[in-house]
Design a protein around this motif. Sequence first.
Motif, mmCIF file in Angstrom:
data_model
loop_
_atom_site.group_PDB
_atom_site.id
_atom_site.type_symbol
_atom_site.label_atom_id
_atom_site.label_comp_id
_atom_site.label_asym_id
_atom_site.label_seq_id
_atom_site.Cartn_x
_atom_site.Cartn_y
_atom_site.Cartn_z
ATOM 1 N N UNK A 1 41.418 -0.890 23.818
ATOM 2 C CA UNK A 1 41.568 -1.635 25.764
ATOM 3 C C UNK A 1 42.651 -2.288 25.734
ATOM 4 N N UNK A 2 42.884 -3.604 25.013
ATOM 5 C CA UNK A 2 44.442 -3.691 25.789
ATOM 6 C C UNK A 2 45.518 -3.484 26.222
ATOM 7 N N UNK A 3 45.230 -1.910 25.984
ATOM 8 C CA UNK A 3 46.529 -0.694 27.382
ATOM 9 C C UNK A 3 46.285 -0.180 27.387
ATOM 10 N N UNK A 4 45.131 -1.038 27.745
ATOM 11 C CA UNK A 4 44.845 0.203 29.563
ATOM 12 C C UNK A 4 44.314 -1.633 30.958
ATOM 13 N N UNK A 5 44.234 -1.660 31.717
ATOM 14 C CA UNK A 5 44.432 -2.512 32.835
ATOM 15 C C UNK A 5 42.786 -2.883 32.570
ATOM 16 N N UNK A 6 42.329 -3.833 32.931
ATOM 17 C CA UNK A 6 41.006 -3.965 33.452
ATOM 18 C C UNK A 6 41.302 -3.867 35.008
ATOM 19 N N UNK A 7 39.978 -3.130 34.950
ATOM 20 C CA UNK A 7 40.259 -2.957 36.940
ATOM 21 C C UNK A 7 39.237 -4.184 36.764
ATOM 22 N N UNK A 8 39.554 -4.598 38.639
ATOM 23 C CA UNK A 8 38.976 -6.122 39.175
ATOM 24 C C UNK A 8 37.507 -5.548 39.539
ATOM 25 N N UNK A 9 36.879 -6.398 39.613
ATOM 26 C CA UNK A 9 35.749 -6.722 40.250
ATOM 27 C C UNK A 9 35.759 -6.837 41.543
ATOM 28 N N UNK A 10 34.694 -6.204 41.816
ATOM 29 C CA UNK A 10 34.814 -6.201 43.527
ATOM 30 C C UNK A 10 34.781 -7.313 44.213
ATOM 31 N N UNK A 11 34.092 -8.631 43.728
ATOM 32 C CA UNK A 11 34.547 -10.154 44.310
ATOM 33 C C UNK A 11 35.155 -10.889 44.138
ATOM 34 N N UNK A 12 36.079 -10.898 42.803
ATOM 35 C CA UNK A 12 37.156 -10.757 42.138
ATOM 36 C C UNK A 12 38.398 -10.239 42.611
ATOM 37 N N UNK B 1 40.399 -1.138 46.638
ATOM 38 C CA UNK B 1 39.472 -0.751 45.445
ATOM 39 C C UNK B 1 39.961 0.666 45.837
ATOM 40 N N UNK B 2 40.173 1.486 46.417
ATOM 41 C CA UNK B 2 40.430 2.610 46.547
ATOM 42 C C UNK B 2 42.077 2.932 46.074
ATOM 43 N N UNK B 3 42.864 2.083 45.797
ATOM 44 C CA UNK B 3 44.098 1.849 45.357
ATOM 45 C C UNK B 3 43.880 2.140 43.889
ATOM 46 N N UNK B 4 43.124 1.183 43.328
ATOM 47 C CA UNK B 4 42.806 1.234 41.704
ATOM 48 C C UNK B 4 42.063 2.010 41.574
ATOM 49 N N UNK B 5 41.034 3.124 42.434
ATOM 50 C CA UNK B 5 41.272 4.358 41.036
ATOM 51 C C UNK B 5 41.831 4.849 41.265
ATOM 52 N N UNK B 6 42.866 4.982 42.615
ATOM 53 C CA UNK B 6 43.993 6.139 42.103
ATOM 54 C C UNK B 6 44.776 6.344 41.051
ATOM 55 N N UNK B 7 45.161 4.557 40.672
ATOM 56 C CA UNK B 7 45.356 4.415 40.042
ATOM 57 C C UNK B 7 46.050 4.993 38.746
ATOM 58 N N UNK B 8 43.987 4.195 38.790
ATOM 59 C CA UNK B 8 43.381 4.769 36.590
ATOM 60 C C UNK B 8 43.132 6.744 36.955
#
Length: 163
Positions: free
Chosen positions: A3-14, A66-73
């Motif tokens: 889990x530590x090797x993967x980034x946490x996806x930000x929650x929408x409200x963050x 949000x879209x950029x975060x999805x793309x990154x994953x």
Amino acid sequence: MLENSFPQLPKVEALPDFGLYMDQVMTLMEKQFPKWPLTKTMINNYTKDKILFPTEKKKYSREHLMMLSLIQILKRTLTLPQIKTLLSPLSKELEKGDATNLYTLYEAFLSRYESTLTCASNLSASVAAEIDQKESLVYLYALLSSYFQNLAEAEAESTKSLL
């Protein structure tokens, strides 16, 4: 461990609920995905390829983040054409001002992402406890990666046929 090797996806409200300029987006994404570089050129190409919807007055919205975060994953396992197949319909909706499906998808993805990382971490710890050779773990991880890559490709193909 895993889990530590993967980034946490930000929650929408963050995510910021106001427009950001490219440099601010770059700083935010670098903090969120430090091991997975994202460049201005990449963001511009995502927009040209219609994976990412255009900005308004050169400002990026929460929905862009949000879209950029999805793309990154997603780009860790899918090709850009596959990602385009999945995200272009959302991008078209966002361009028209409808973000409903993006919020639904992002929240569902976030939930599944977190639970998948937890399961994978537990499996990894369990296997590591049973295996005393590091090479065996590398083979196992490669096998799992290949398996999930095949699943992702098959799912992308079936989604493509629906569009």
